[in-house]
Scaffold this motif. Structure first.
Motif, short mmCIF file in Angstrom:
data_model
loop_
_atom_site.label_atom_id
_atom_site.label_comp_id
_atom_site.label_asym_id
_atom_site.label_seq_id
_atom_site.Cartn_x
_atom_site.Cartn_y
_atom_site.Cartn_z
N LYS A 1 -26.06 -14.54 100.31
CA LYS A 1 -26.55 -15.60 99.44
C LYS A 1 -27.88 -16.18 99.93
N ASN A 2 -27.99 -16.40 101.23
CA ASN A 2 -29.21 -16.98 101.80
C ASN A 2 -30.21 -15.95 102.28
N MET A 3 -29.83 -14.65 102.18
CA MET A 3 -30.69 -13.54 102.60
C MET A 3 -31.12 -13.71 104.06
N VAL A 4 -30.11 -13.91 104.92
CA VAL A 4 -30.33 -13.99 106.36
C VAL A 4 -29.37 -13.02 107.04
N HIS A 5 -29.68 -12.65 108.26
CA HIS A 5 -28.81 -11.76 109.02
C HIS A 5 -27.51 -12.49 109.36
N PRO A 6 -26.36 -11.84 109.22
CA PRO A 6 -25.09 -12.48 109.61
C PRO A 6 -25.10 -12.85 111.08
N CYS A 7 -24.59 -14.04 111.40
CA CYS A 7 -24.69 -14.52 112.77
C CYS A 7 -23.35 -14.59 113.48
N ALA A 8 -22.28 -14.97 112.78
CA ALA A 8 -20.99 -15.19 113.46
C ALA A 8 -19.94 -14.17 113.05
N THR A 9 -20.31 -13.17 112.28
CA THR A 9 -19.32 -12.21 111.78
C THR A 9 -18.66 -11.45 112.91
N GLU A 10 -19.47 -10.98 113.84
CA GLU A 10 -18.93 -10.15 114.93
C GLU A 10 -17.92 -10.93 115.75
N THR A 11 -18.17 -12.21 115.97
CA THR A 11 -17.24 -13.04 116.75
C THR A 11 -15.89 -13.15 116.05
N HIS A 12 -15.91 -13.43 114.75
CA HIS A 12 -14.65 -13.58 114.01
C HIS A 12 -13.90 -12.25 113.93
N ILE A 13 -14.62 -11.15 113.78
CA ILE A 13 -13.94 -9.85 113.74
C ILE A 13 -13.29 -9.55 115.08
N LYS A 14 -13.97 -9.88 116.19
CA LYS A 14 -13.38 -9.66 117.52
C LYS A 14 -12.14 -10.53 117.71
N ASN A 15 -12.18 -11.76 117.20
CA ASN A 15 -11.01 -12.63 117.29
C ASN A 15 -9.85 -12.05 116.49
N SER A 16 -10.15 -11.47 115.34
CA SER A 16 -9.09 -10.86 114.52
C SER A 16 -8.49 -9.65 115.24
N ILE A 17 -9.33 -8.83 115.84
CA ILE A 17 -8.85 -7.65 116.55
C ILE A 17 -8.03 -8.08 117.77
N ALA A 18 -8.47 -9.15 118.44
CA ALA A 18 -7.71 -9.64 119.61
C ALA A 18 -6.32 -10.10 119.18
N ALA A 19 -6.24 -10.79 118.05
CA ALA A 19 -4.93 -11.22 117.56
C ALA A 19 -4.06 -10.03 117.18
N ALA A 20 -4.69 -9.01 116.57
CA ALA A 20 -3.93 -7.80 116.22
C ALA A 20 -3.42 -7.09 117.47
N ASN A 21 -4.23 -7.03 118.50
CA ASN A 21 -3.80 -6.40 119.76
C ASN A 21 -2.69 -7.21 120.44
N GLU A 22 -2.79 -8.53 120.33
CA GLU A 22 -1.73 -9.38 120.89
C GLU A 22 -0.41 -9.15 120.15
N LEU A 23 -0.51 -8.99 118.82
CA LEU A 23 0.68 -8.70 118.03
C LEU A 23 1.30 -7.37 118.46
N LYS A 24 0.46 -6.41 118.70
CA LYS A 24 0.94 -5.10 119.17
C LYS A 24 1.62 -5.22 120.52
N SER A 25 1.08 -6.04 121.40
CA SER A 25 1.68 -6.22 122.72
C SER A 25 3.05 -6.87 122.62
N ILE A 26 3.19 -7.82 121.70
CA ILE A 26 4.49 -8.49 121.52
C ILE A 26 5.53 -7.49 121.04
N LEU A 27 5.13 -6.62 120.12
CA LEU A 27 6.07 -5.63 119.61
C LEU A 27 6.43 -4.62 120.69
N GLU A 28 5.47 -4.25 121.53
CA GLU A 28 5.75 -3.29 122.59
C GLU A 28 6.68 -3.89 123.64
N SER A 29 6.54 -5.19 123.87
CA SER A 29 7.39 -5.84 124.88
C SER A 29 8.81 -6.03 124.39
N SER A 30 9.03 -6.00 123.09
CA SER A 30 10.38 -6.15 122.53
C SER A 30 10.97 -4.76 122.35
#
Length: 467
Positions: free
Chosen positions: A344-373
């Motif tokens: 919309k503002n025609m600027v380079h995305p600034c915080a996208t990579e951080t939020h995607i990494k946080n999402s992947i970290a949560a997904a990996n944590e979910l995987k760890s919980i399932l593996e531990s059970s």
């Protein structure tokens, strides 16, 4: 007496019907007025477009109103009016495309029609209509078949149609008209004048740019997906309760946006530079983004069916899974919001990579919980299965968001978006491939015990697997 009473009843009912007619008519008028008002309020440019068409028709009508113009063009002045009616589109790009199609097709068909008429006269009085009929059949058949080619259908369908019409008219009318050159000149001149009138009014009076609409549509579609993900889950809702329903169902319009995006991209290619959009703006890149956004929207469509799938008495294990799903949903929504704002503002995305990494970290944590059970009771497996399905869909959404992010970074490079002052993303980071491990839950029945084990398979982008 009975006849009199029955007649009175019929008369009273007829009077009631007559009285009801004005009320129904008034209700219809009020309904029509409200619809008209809503259409104008939704997009005030529609009112301006209607006025522009009226202005263009008024100007070209002077060919009939003023005697000097009428003497110069005669009945051919009607072609200017017809041109305005058929080529004046809502957007500037649509008008330019139709004007080009009509002008080029008229010029080519007129030249071929004159050539065909001259060639037919060499065959004598009896052979002339035969040769003209054969040429009309060949060109009309060939041109009609060409309309089935996808590339021609998408851009030049109207031009091919005008070519068939103009050639047929010139060839047929030339058989009875002696001054065929003058007739073709008058028609071509009035068509060009009508097209030029449409172009000038469309560009300089309240212009509607197809490129701007396509740009806004791409941003709005991504934002709709972000809104859904941010209100998915009660804990993650950041929207007022009265707006939750509209936010949750807003993504449905994204699924049907393909035709609109292709049409706007086709029109935008014909528009001159305007505003922030320069020559050779990468309009086709918006179509690639649109494909990825609709792919993500399909996953969201599947996700929407599990919105109220919480267990009545959740266990501690279910609560952990639910919390991680909410976190993934929130971070994914934030990343999409950042991408929508970047377009919309025609600027380079600034915080996208951080939020995607946080999402992947949560997904990996979910995987760890399932593996531990290592083992779960059968009722517990039935309880958490909807949450596991939601987690699997959310992981697919993360991968779609990564693709959308890469495509938007490619757009920002081609379109020369401005650098955001708060951006911390370096080119090296943008080129890094992000690894995403997907957890596939596979229940295994054990005949020797009353428990169900869960086998977790992790897959990476290189199609390798680990157990």
């Amino acid at each position: 007496m009975e006849l009199d009473s029955s007649n009175q009843d019929k008369n009273s009912r007829s009077c009631d019907c007559i009285k009801a007619i004005p009320g129904k008519f008034k209700a219809k008028v009020v309904e029509f007025t409200e619809k008209t008002k809503k259409i104008g309020q939704d997009d005030p440019r529609r009112i301006a477009h209607s006025a522009k068409v009226g202005l263009a028709l008024t100007l070209v009508s002077f060919f009939y109103y003023f005697r000097p113009l009428y003497d110069g063009f005669g009945q051919a002045g009607m072609w200017a009016i017809l041109t305005v009616v058929v080529v004046f589109e809502y957007t500037v790009g649509g008008t330019l495309l139709k004007c080009f199609n009509r002008g080029f097709a008229t010029l080519l068909a007129g030249a071929l029609g004159i050539g065909a008429e001259y060639l037919a006269t060499l065959c004598g009085e009896k052979g002339e209509p035969v040769l003209l009929g054969i040429l009309v059949f060949i060109l009309a058949t060939t041109s009609t078949f060409m309309r089935f080619f996808p590339s021609i259908k998408r851009r030049y369908d109207y031009g091919v149609l005008i070519f068939i019409l103009t050639f047929s008219l010139v060839a047929v009318s030339g058989f009875r008209v002696n001054q065929i050159i003058q007739l073709a000149h008058q028609r071509l001149s009035t068509i060009l004048i009508g097209a030029a009138t449409c172009i000038v009014i469309s560009i300089f009076i309240c212009p509607v740019w197809a490129g701007q609409d396509l740009h806004n549509l791409a941003s709005a579609n991504i934002e709709k997906l972000a809104n859904f993900l941010q209100v998915f889950g009660d804990e993650g809702s950041v929207v007022a309760p009265k707006d939750v329903k509209s936010f949750l169902h807003g993504y449905k319009t994204v699924l049907n946006a393909k035709a609109t995006e292709e049409s706007l991209a086709n029109f935008a290619c014909w528009e001159p530079c305007h505003g922030r959009f320069k020559f050779h703006h990468p309009w086709k890149q918006y179509l690639k983004i649109g494909v990825l956004v609709r792919e993500c929207c399909c996953h969201i469509e599947a996700l929407s069916g599990y919105r109220n799938s919480k267990p009545q008495v959740p266990s501690e294990f279910s609560i952990k899974i639910h919390q991680l799903c909410v976190k993934i949903s929130l971070e994914s929504g934030k990343s999409l919001n950042d991408l929508a704002a970047a377009i919309k503002n025609m600027v380079h995305p600034c915080a996208t990579e951080t939020h995607i990494k946080n999402s992947i970290a949560a997904a990996n944590e979910l995987k760890s919980i399932l593996e531990s059970s290592s083992s779960l009771a059968k009722p517990d497996l039935q309880e958490i299965m909807p949450a596991l399905v939601v987690a699997s869909i959310l992981i697919d959404i993360i991968k779609c968001i990564e693709k959308i992010s890469e495509s938007i970074h490619e757009l920002s490079g081609k379109a020369h978006f401005k650098n955001n002052a708060n951006s911390t993303i370096t080119p090296e980071k943008q080129q890094q491939k992000q690894w995403l491990h997907r957890g596939i839950v596979k229940p295994i029945n054990d005949a020797n015990c009353d428990h169900v084990a869960i086998e977790i398979l992790g897959t990476c982008e290189d199609n390798s697997s680990e157990k």
